[in-house]
Design a protein around this motif. Structure first.
Motif, short mmCIF file in Angstrom:
data_model
loop_
_atom_site.label_atom_id
_atom_site.label_comp_id
_atom_site.label_asym_id
_atom_site.label_seq_id
_atom_site.Cartn_x
_atom_site.Cartn_y
_atom_site.Cartn_z
N GLY A 173 68.75 35.11 44.66
CA GLY A 173 67.57 34.94 43.63
C GLY A 173 66.65 34.67 43.68
N ASP A 174 65.46 34.79 43.05
CA ASP A 174 64.11 34.32 43.96
C ASP A 174 63.76 32.98 44.37
N SER A 175 63.12 33.19 45.76
CA SER A 175 62.65 31.90 46.63
C SER A 175 62.04 30.78 45.55
N TYR A 176 62.64 29.03 45.88
CA TYR A 176 61.26 28.51 44.87
C TYR A 176 60.50 28.29 45.64
N GLY A 215 55.73 32.23 42.71
CA GLY A 215 53.57 31.99 42.33
C GLY A 215 52.82 33.06 43.44
N ARG A 216 53.50 32.85 44.20
CA ARG A 216 52.79 33.94 45.57
C ARG A 216 53.37 35.75 44.70
N LEU A 264 53.23 39.01 46.43
CA LEU A 264 54.00 39.47 47.53
C LEU A 264 53.80 41.11 47.53
N GLY A 265 53.00 41.96 48.56
CA GLY A 265 52.25 43.18 47.91
C GLY A 265 51.13 43.42 47.65
N ARG A 266 50.97 42.13 47.48
CA ARG A 266 49.07 42.91 46.59
C ARG A 266 47.84 42.80 47.26
N VAL A 267 47.56 43.65 47.34
CA VAL A 267 46.05 43.65 48.38
C VAL A 267 45.05 42.29 46.68
N PRO A 268 44.56 40.98 48.11
CA PRO A 268 43.67 40.81 47.52
C PRO A 268 42.33 41.06 47.00
N THR A 269 41.61 40.72 45.90
CA THR A 269 39.90 40.93 45.24
C THR A 269 39.79 40.22 45.56
N ALA A 270 38.53 40.60 46.17
CA ALA A 270 37.31 40.11 46.24
C ALA A 270 36.76 38.92 44.44
N THR A 271 36.26 38.06 45.32
CA THR A 271 36.02 37.53 43.82
C THR A 271 34.00 37.23 44.42
N HIS A 272 33.12 37.30 43.90
CA HIS A 272 32.06 37.34 43.64
C HIS A 272 30.88 36.03 42.97
N ASP A 273 30.78 34.75 43.13
CA ASP A 273 30.08 34.18 42.84
C ASP A 273 29.03 34.77 42.43
N THR A 274 28.35 34.10 40.76
CA THR A 274 27.30 33.94 40.65
C THR A 274 26.62 33.14 39.68
N ASP A 275 25.18 32.93 40.62
CA ASP A 275 24.51 32.03 40.61
C ASP A 275 23.38 31.92 39.12
#
Length: 56
Positions: A35-38, A42-43, A45-56
């Motif tokens: 089964g899946d590791s506890y 929630g991770r 894996l294998g997904r490229v993180p997307t950049a987040t932009h702060d809007t002020d």
């Protein structure tokens, strides 16, 4: 942690490393889990993180 085939390098001697490991696992019980590791839940894996932009 080094790979098992390199434990002799870590302990300075292949025979000493084998003896130490043998004593540690002599009475050990092996549990095979399925089964899946506890810990990894929630991770994404294998997904490229997307950049987040702060809007002020």
């Amino acid at each position: 942690m080094p790979a098992p085939d390199r434990w002799g390098e870590v302990f300075g001697d292949e025979t000493v490393a084998a003896a130490m490991i043998d004593r540690l696992v002599h009475h050990a019980e092996v549990h095979s889990l399925k089964g899946d590791s506890y810990r990894m839940r929630g991770r994404q894996l294998g997904r490229v993180p997307t950049a987040t932009h702060d809007t002020d």
